[in-house]
Design an enzyme around this catalytic site. Structure first.
Site, PDB file in Angstrom:
ATOM      1  N   HIS A 154       5.589  -6.401  25.427  1.00 18.23           N
ATOM      2  CA  HIS A 154       4.956  -6.600  26.735  1.00 18.23           C
ATOM      3  C   HIS A 154       5.929  -6.340  27.896  1.00 18.23           C
ATOM      4  O   HIS A 154       5.536  -5.798  28.940  1.00 18.23           O
ATOM      5  CB  HIS A 154       4.455  -8.045  26.763  1.00 18.23           C
ATOM      6  CG  HIS A 154       3.693  -8.448  27.971  1.00 18.23           C
ATOM      7  ND1 HIS A 154       2.551  -7.809  28.389  1.00 18.23           N
ATOM      8  CD2 HIS A 154       3.890  -9.469  28.856  1.00 18.23           C
ATOM      9  CE1 HIS A 154       2.081  -8.404  29.470  1.00 18.23           C
ATOM     10  NE2 HIS A 154       2.875  -9.413  29.775  1.00 18.23           N
TER      11      HIS A 154
ATOM     12  N   CYS B 291       0.830  -1.209   0.000  1.00 24.35           N
ATOM     13  CA  CYS B 291       0.000   0.000   0.000  1.00 24.35           C
ATOM     14  C   CYS B 291       0.861   1.255   0.000  1.00 24.35           C
ATOM     15  O   CYS B 291       0.347   2.351   0.156  1.00 24.35           O
ATOM     16  CB  CYS B 291      -0.895   0.000   1.235  1.00 24.35           C
ATOM     17  SG  CYS B 291       0.044   0.123   2.772  1.00 24.35           S
TER      18      CYS B 291
ATOM     19  N   CYS C  14       8.945  -0.612  19.416  1.00 30.29           N
ATOM     20  CA  CYS C  14       7.968   0.501  19.282  1.00 30.29           C
ATOM     21  C   CYS C  14       7.829   1.256  20.594  1.00 30.29           C
ATOM     22  O   CYS C  14       7.650   2.471  20.615  1.00 30.29           O
ATOM     23  CB  CYS C  14       6.586  -0.028  18.921  1.00 30.29           C
ATOM     24  SG  CYS C  14       6.493  -1.024  17.458  1.00 30.29           S
TER      25      CYS C  14
ATOM     26  N   CYS D  36      -1.512  -3.368  20.620  1.00 34.47           N
ATOM     27  CA  CYS D  36      -0.536  -3.931  19.691  1.00 34.47           C
ATOM     28  C   CYS D  36      -1.269  -5.015  18.893  1.00 34.47           C
ATOM     29  O   CYS D  36      -1.959  -5.863  19.467  1.00 34.47           O
ATOM     30  CB  CYS D  36       0.627  -4.533  20.473  1.00 34.47           C
ATOM     31  SG  CYS D  36       1.751  -5.509  19.445  1.00 34.47           S
TER      32      CYS D  36
HETATM   33 FE1  SF4 Z   1       1.312  -6.162  27.679  1.00 37.64          FE
HETATM   34 FE2  SF4 Z   1      -0.407  -4.975  25.990  1.00 37.64          FE
HETATM   35 FE3  SF4 Z   1      -0.898  -4.975  28.624  1.00 37.64          FE
HETATM   36 FE4  SF4 Z   1       1.067  -3.510  27.590  1.00 37.64          FE
HETATM   37  S1  SF4 Z   1      -1.121  -3.221  27.229  1.00 37.64           S
HETATM   38  S2  SF4 Z   1       1.179  -4.776  29.440  1.00 37.64           S
HETATM   39  S3  SF4 Z   1       1.816  -4.835  25.938  1.00 37.64           S
HETATM   40  S4  SF4 Z   1      -0.795  -6.786  27.263  1.00 37.64           S
END
Ligand code: SF4
Length: 306
Positions: A229, A51, A267, A285
Site C-alpha cells: 500500500h 500446485c 511486488c 492484492c
Molecule cells: Fe493501497 Fe490497493 Fe489502493 Fe494500491 S490499490 S493504494 S495497494 S488499497
C-alpha cells in the site's frame, strides 16, 4: 569478479524497477554469483501439498537461462519436476546426497505438510520397499539441513491446503518442524506463487552470506520489508478517496477488495512475467505473502480493509 554482500543486497533491492526484467539474473551478476557460489553445498528441493506454481514461477526466470540459475547459482541437485531422472534412482540420489552432505546442504520445501493419517495422503516415493510420506521426508531432510527455505505460501504458512476446513491437517514447514522439535533455521519465502527473484535471491544469499535478515514472520526483509500500500501507484487516489467501483475505472482498488494495506512484499517494484505486470495493476492484492492467507483475506473481491 567477486561480489560483496553489500553489492548483492543492492542488486536484489533494485531489481525490476528500471530494467523490466529480473535484475538479479543478469549475466554479469550470474557470473559473479557463480564464482562466489562455487563449491557451496547442494540445494535439495522437495515438494509436498502444492500446485507446482512456485517451481513454474522459478522457471519463468529469463535472464539468464534457467539452467544457469539452477546449476551454477543455486547448485540444485534434486528437484522432482525439473530433473531428468525419475523413479527409484532419483529418489535414492536424494537420500544419498543428503547423507553425504549432512549438516551442510540447504533444503528448499515447496508445498504444505499434510499430517493426517501419519502423512499418508502425501506420499513421496519408496525406500527399502516402504512408502515414504512427505512428513517423514521433511523430518529427515529438515533435521540434516544447514537451513530450510520454505518457498511459497503453502510451505511457509500452510496456504490453500490448510484453508478451512483443512481436511488433511496441513501446515507450513516451520510449524511442522517446530512441532517435531527440529531446530533447523527456517527462512520463509511466501507468495502464491513466490517471485523467482525472491527464491533465487534468498537461496543465493543463504549459500554465499548466510541467512538474510528476517522479519517477525521469518521472511527476508530484503524482499518483504515494505508495505504494498505504501508504494502502490494508486496510493494518491487512496489519499484523495477516489475509489474505483469496477475494474477499468480509475482509482484505488480498496473498494474492490485490495489487501495492499496489510500485505508486505515488493511486488510493486519487481513485477511479474519479467516485470510485465503485477496483481494490483490489473486486479487487486489478495494478501498472498501474509500468514493467514487465504482464510483471513477472503472473500478476495470484497472490501475488508482500508
Ligand atoms: Fe493501497 Fe490497493 Fe489502493 Fe494500491 S490499490 S493504494 S495497494 S488499497
Amino acid at each position: 569478479m567477486a561480489i560483496t554482500r553489500r553489492q548483492f543486497l543492492k542488486v536484489c533491492g533494485s531489481a525490476g524497477i528500471a530494467v523490466s526484467t529480473s535484475g538479479i539474473l543478469f549475466p554479469e551478476i550470474v557470473k559473479a554469483l557463480e564464482k562466489a557460489a562455487a563449491g557451496n553445498p547442494p540445494v535439495l528441493w522437495i515438494q509436498g501439498a502444492m500446485c507446482t506454481g512456485c517451481s513454474t514461477s522459478l522457471l519463468n526466470a529469463v535472464h539468464p537461462s534457467i539452467a544457469e540459475v539452477l546449476l551454477k547459482i543455486i547448485s540444485l541437485k534434486y528437484h522432482g519436476t525439473v530433473m531428468a531422472a525419475s523413479g527409484d534412482k532419483a529418489f535414492d540420489y536424494l537420500w544419498e546426497s543428503a547423507a553425504k552432505n549432512y549438516g551442510k546442504y540447504f533444503l528448499v520445501v515447496e508445498g504444505a505438510v499434510e499430517t493426517i493419517n501419519q502423512g499418508k495422503c502425501c506420499l513421496t516415493g519408496e525406500k527399502e520397499g516402504k512408502e515414504v510420506p512427505f512428513t517423514e521426508l521433511t523430518k529427515y531432510l529438515g533435521k540434516g539441513a544447514a537451513a530450510v527455505v520454505a518457498v511459497g505460501q503453502c510451505a511457509t504458512f500452510g496456504g490453500i491446503p490448510s484453508a478451512r476446513p483443512n481436511p488433511t491437517s496441513a501446515l507450513g514447514v516451520g510449524n511442522f518442524l517446530k512441532d517435531n522439535d527440529i531446530k533447523t533455521p527456517v527462512i520463509n519465502v511466501p507468495g502464491c506463487p513466490a517471485h523467482p527473484d525472491w527464491i533465487v535471491g534468498t537461496v543465493a544469499h543463504a549459500l554465499m552470506f548466510g541467512i538474510p535478515e528476517l522479519d517477525s514472520d521469518g521472511r527476508p526483509k530484503l524482499f518483504y520489508g515494505t508495505l504494498v500500500h505504501d508504494n502502490c501507484p494508486y496510493r494518491s487516489y487512496y489519499e484523495e478517496r477516489k475509489f474505483a467501483k469496477s475494474f477499468g475505472e480509475v482509482g484505488c482498488r480498496v473498494e474492490l477488495g485490495c489487501k495492499g494495506p496489510e500485505t508486505y512484499s515488493d511486488c510493486w517494484k519487481r513485477g511479474w512475467n519479467s516485470n510485465v505486470n503485477w496483481c494490483v495493476q490489473n486486479a487487486i492484492c489478495t494478501g498472498c505473502t501474509q500468514p493467514g492467507f487465504p482464510d483471513n483475506f477472503s472473500p478476495f473481491y470484497v472490501k475488508t480493509t482500508g
